[in-house]
Design an enzyme around this catalytic site. Structure first.
Site: not given
Length: 686
Positions: A563, A576
């Site tokens: 990501s 996250y």
């Protein structure tokens, strides 16, 4: 619509031919996949003169009877085809006649005429079937096949000695039919059967009569154990142990079978195969090889047979496999050199297409899953043929020199040259985690579209199966359950991949979830659940992938879907972002560690993938929209507008990056992270 297509769609004779062909091709006991051919003669209208013209419609080269359509037929002018007899230069130059068939074609479209066209055009009967039934080939490959044919059929079915398929064989069959008006067909020595009839129904009935009569004779007159007694210690392992051993061996065997060129694998552990592997005659019969040309063209001249009992450990079997593989390659090269002439095509590879492992089953290989599966089906046909021949006589296949003449036939080489170029990921097996939705599903679709076999791994087995079904049948994809946070579950998923396709070459770590919370609201459970799936899960998947790929010795690719947040400090997502940073560093660490095995490890950093995303649909979208103060429906556009390119990122854009890394153009790239975020300056890699 072309002349050919119009005739096929409306002509009743052609419709009856296709229906008969599909019925015959639907039963593997009648003929094998893409084997045999059928024909019909009839009158059609010549579009040039408006008058009648006599045609013969024949299943074309490479087609399959079970799925034959009008486009798979070649239509030839019967008068021109039969006139070729007058210019036939003799058996030494009969290959030239295949090119001459093109000058007999009627209209446009249709398939290329096959090598067997001569028998259909020259036999003086309106309908002709040429088939490869196991029972018929068993008689054809028996040492006393001619005497058996007379005993079984009398004068209704005659014997034609072995001759390589071609124009002369067509003349031979036509001569037998002409001299024996009472006959309904022939047994072709070392090959198969040909039958004929006045109409489609009669021709089909004669074909089935030959097959059923031969089968009944073998069943009633055959000895009880044609392959000899069971060898103690070679019995099939119980299913669970058998499948576990097969999964452990499959990547090793696939790697060996891919020494010359990459192959996809298939496992067959049917009762017929397992019984053959237990028997005393396994080794001598396997050494004789198959006989029917359709068989050994797909299975090679003979299989590799492991000469260890079922009780041998995986390590013992692997060690012996490597020795046997080296011997097989030397033996195959010697076979080629014994028979190759100055004009022979180059050797096509010395690796086995069939590997027999007692107690476990048969591994078959090909350039794609269908080819690998069909090769296994053909060897099962060969086992049935050997069983039948040994039951009533002695199995006596055609000479090795004749096998070579067909395997390295210039016409076969030309057929191979006509095959379309393989897709970029052909022969590669991909396992994608979290592939039932979102980015993972898009990746699976892209990899399959570019030729890969795909293992769709997902926490929900039903969704995994449904997603795999969207990609095609079992020759393209399979769905497996995979909780990536569970080591045993991950190992089971890779074992299923090995059983389905022989191994794995390309792994995409995509499974993920996210919870958007500020630090003080993030619980231990939030932290653990995200790290279990993405950090730990990626580690477990990569570890299992590395184990398999190292055993396989074919290199490989591992791709992490990380990501932008692995390098960008976004608000309210500490768990996250931290786990994505963990994944990103795994890429660097594993690229350095696994490069010596030819395994490349790369990452992709997407951002703002809202539409079609499983994570965003699962609540992350609503949470992030709340953080940024926008409507959830506007989140994708919000992300797009904060990028340099001002363009929304979709799952297929991430899939395209996976292909870019693995499709063959970046063979010297490892340890790379590719941003797919439309340009987020704060996340630029430095």
């Amino acid at each position: 619509m072309s002349i050919h297509e119009d005739a096929v769609s409306t002509h009743p004779t052609v419709a009856a031919l296709i229906a008969r062909s599909n019925r015959l091709g639907a039963d593997p006991r009648t003929t094998n996949y893409a084997g045999g051919n059928t024909s019909a003669k009839g009158t059609a209208t010549d579009p040039v003169t408006g008058g009648d013209v006599e045609l013969v419609w024949v299943k074309g080269s490479g087609g399959d009877l079970g799925t034959l359509t009008g486009a798979g037929l070649a239509a030839l002018r019967l008068d021109r085809m039969q006139s070729l007899v007058e210019v036939y230069p003799g058996v030494e130059r009969e290959d030239e006649m295949v090119a001459a068939f093109d000058y007999c074609l009627h209209g446009r479209g249709g398939a290329a005429p096959s090598i067997d066209t001569a028998m259909h055009g020259l036999v003086d009967a309106p309908h002709v079937d040429h088939l490869h039934p196991d029972a018929g080939i068993a008689i054809a490959c028996a040492a006393d096949g001619e005497a058996l044919t007379k005993e079984i059929f009398g004068d209704r079915v005659l014997w034609v000695p072995w001759r390589r398929p071609g124009f002369q064989l067509g003349l031979d069959i036509a001569a037998v039919a002409r001299a024996n008006p009472q006959a309904t067909g022939v047994i072709l020595g070392g090959h198969g059967i040909t039958a004929w009839g006045a109409d489609a129904d009669e021709c089909e009935a004669h074909s089935l009569e030959i097959i059923r009569t031969a089968r009944a004779y073998l069943d009633s007159r055959g000895v009880a154990e044609p392959f000899g007694p069971v060898r103690p210690g070679f019995e099939a392992l119980p299913e669970t142990a058998r499948r576990a051993k097969a999964a452990a061996l499959a990547p090793v065997i696939r790697g060996l079978a891919s020494t010359d060129r990459p192959q996809v694998g298939h496992l067959t552990d049917s009762d017929a195969v397992l019984d053959f592997l237990t028997r005393e005659k396994l080794a001598p019969l396997a050494e004789l090889g198959t006989s029917c040309p359709d068989h050994f063209l797909r299975t090679k001249v003979k299989p590799l047979v492991v000469d260890l009992p079922a009780s041998a450990t995986v390590d013992e079997t692997v060690a012996r496999l490597k020795e046997l593989h080296a011997s097989y390659r030397e033996d195959y090269r010697a076979y080629y050199e014994r028979h190759a002439g100055p004009d022979s095509p180059a050797i096509r590879g010395a690796d086995p297409a069939i590997v027999l492992v007692p107690g476990v089953g048969m591994f078959s290989f090909g350039a794609d899953k269908q080819t690998a599966r069909v090769a296994g089906e053909f060897y099962v046909n060969a086992i049935n043929v050997m069983r039948g021949a040994e039951a009533v006589s002695t199995y006596a296949p055609i000479d090795e020199s004749e096998k070579f003449r067909i395997e390295y036939w210039a016409l076969e080489e030309a057929k191979l040259a006509r095959k379309p170029a393989p897709k970029p990921l052909a022969t590669r097996v991909a396992l994608v985690t979290g592939a039932a939705s979102g980015i993972g599903k898009a990746v699976a679709h892209r990899l399959a579209a570019d030729g890969a076999c795909v293992v769709v791994a997902d926490l929900d087995p039903r969704k995994a199966a449904d997603a795999a079904a969207e990609l095609g049948g079992s020759d393209v994809a399979t769905g497996v359950a995979a909780d990536v946070s569970d080591a045993d579950g991950v190992a089971a998923a890779f074992a299923q991949a090995a059983l389905a396709f022989g191994g794995v070459d390309l792994v995409v770590n995509n499974a993920g979830l996210s919870i958007s919370k500020p630090l003080l609201e993030t619980t231990e459970a939030d932290w653990d659940s995200q790290h279990d799936v993405m950090a730990k899960g990626s580690f477990l998947v990569s570890r299992e992938a590395a184990r398999l790929m190292i055993d396989q010795a074919m290199g490989g690719d591992i791709v992490y879907i990380s990501s932008k947040n692995s390098v960008f400090a976004g608000p309210d997502n500490v768990a996250y972002g931290a786990t994505k940073a963990d994944q990103a560093h795994q890429v660097r660490l594993l690229a350095a560690e696994l490069g010596g095995y030819g395994i490349r490890v790369n990452g992709i950093n997407p951002d703002g993938v809202v539409r079609g995303s499983g994570i965003f649909a699962g609540g992350w979208g609503a949470q992030r929209a709340a953080v940024y103060g926008v409507e959830e429906s506007e989140l994708g556009e919000f992300y797009a507008q904060r990028t340099i390119l001002k363009r929304e990122v979709l799952p297929e854009h991430v899939a395209a990056a996976v292909f870019a890394l693995t499709g063959g153009d970046l063979t010297r790239t490892t340890g790379l992270h590719v941003p797919v975020d439309s340009g987020v300056a704060a996340a630029f890699l430095r």
